[in-house]
Design a protein around this motif. Sequence first.
Motif, PDB file in Angstrom:
ATOM      1  N   ALA A  82       0.793  -1.108  -0.083  1.00 20.21           N
ATOM      2  CA  ALA A  82      -0.040  -0.021   0.013  1.00 20.21           C
ATOM      3  C   ALA A  82       0.819   1.405   0.054  1.00 20.21           C
ATOM      4  N   ARG A  83       2.091   1.250   0.852  1.00 20.42           N
ATOM      5  CA  ARG A  83       2.999   2.290   0.957  1.00 20.42           C
ATOM      6  C   ARG A  83       3.750   2.581  -0.280  1.00 20.42           C
ATOM      7  N   THR A  84       3.817   1.419  -1.198  1.00 18.02           N
ATOM      8  CA  THR A  84       4.928   1.706  -2.324  1.00 18.02           C
ATOM      9  C   THR A  84       4.004   1.427  -3.631  1.00 18.02           C
ATOM     10  N   ARG A  85       3.768   0.339  -4.150  1.00 20.34           N
ATOM     11  CA  ARG A  85       3.266  -0.100  -5.525  1.00 20.34           C
ATOM     12  C   ARG A  85       1.955   0.582  -5.686  1.00 20.34           C
ATOM     13  N   MET A  86       1.191   0.549  -4.742  1.00 17.71           N
ATOM     14  CA  MET A  86      -0.361   1.315  -4.657  1.00 17.71           C
ATOM     15  C   MET A  86      -0.556   2.472  -4.218  1.00 17.71           C
ATOM     16  N   ALA A  87       0.633   3.146  -3.820  1.00 12.92           N
ATOM     17  CA  ALA A  87       0.419   4.605  -3.314  1.00 12.92           C
ATOM     18  C   ALA A  87      -0.154   5.554  -4.190  1.00 12.92           C
ATOM     19  N   ASP A  88      -1.134   6.029  -4.026  1.00 11.72           N
ATOM     20  CA  ASP A  88      -1.765   7.022  -4.659  1.00 11.72           C
ATOM     21  C   ASP A  88      -2.205   6.699  -6.009  1.00 11.72           C
ATOM     22  N   LEU A  89      -2.393   5.589  -6.138  1.00 14.57           N
ATOM     23  CA  LEU A  89      -3.222   5.053  -7.401  1.00 14.57           C
ATOM     24  C   LEU A  89      -4.867   5.281  -7.236  1.00 14.57           C
ATOM     25  N   PRO A  90      -5.624   5.794  -8.333  1.00 14.71           N
ATOM     26  CA  PRO A  90      -6.839   6.164  -8.085  1.00 14.71           C
ATOM     27  C   PRO A  90      -7.794   4.958  -7.851  1.00 14.71           C
TER      28      PRO A  90
END
Length: 158
Positions: free
Chosen positions: A20-28
């Motif tokens: 969540a903090r890396t690959r998925m951070a800020d994805l819509p």
Amino acid sequence: MKIWANDPSSELVSVFADIARTRMADLPICNAALSVEAVGFARTPQGHWAGVMITPWAINLLCLPGQEEAWPVLAACSKHDWRFPSGDYEFTVAEEARIGNYHLCSLFSPAFEFPTQEQARLTALAVSHALHAEPMAAPDVAPAKAAAGRRAFLGLGR
């Protein structure tokens, strides 16, 4: 293959929180109201682990190997049906470095219908309970016989 001798919840939370903090951070597709949480992990009838994983991007059923026996060795993205007391469910095979091979069944993706973590948690608890619970059996007594039995019990005869 990684075998989970004990409840995998804390390690799952650690791994998915890192994602969540890396690959998925800020994805819509992420719901900012949700955080990573493992809910209701328990042993399956086959000796594996199953429960619900809440993440900001999805809520999924996960199944992880609790023993080598009866764990299918399948390629990533393959499908596999798991049998639970409540029925059969189709899972997709996945692989994550720190988790190893696991299976997931998407429940909500993305998970925008949940305005709070508490609502997501309550839904996950209900899903986990329903997954592991034996279905309720229909009564064996026909309604007319049941009514006659109640009348007899109350001393009203037929």
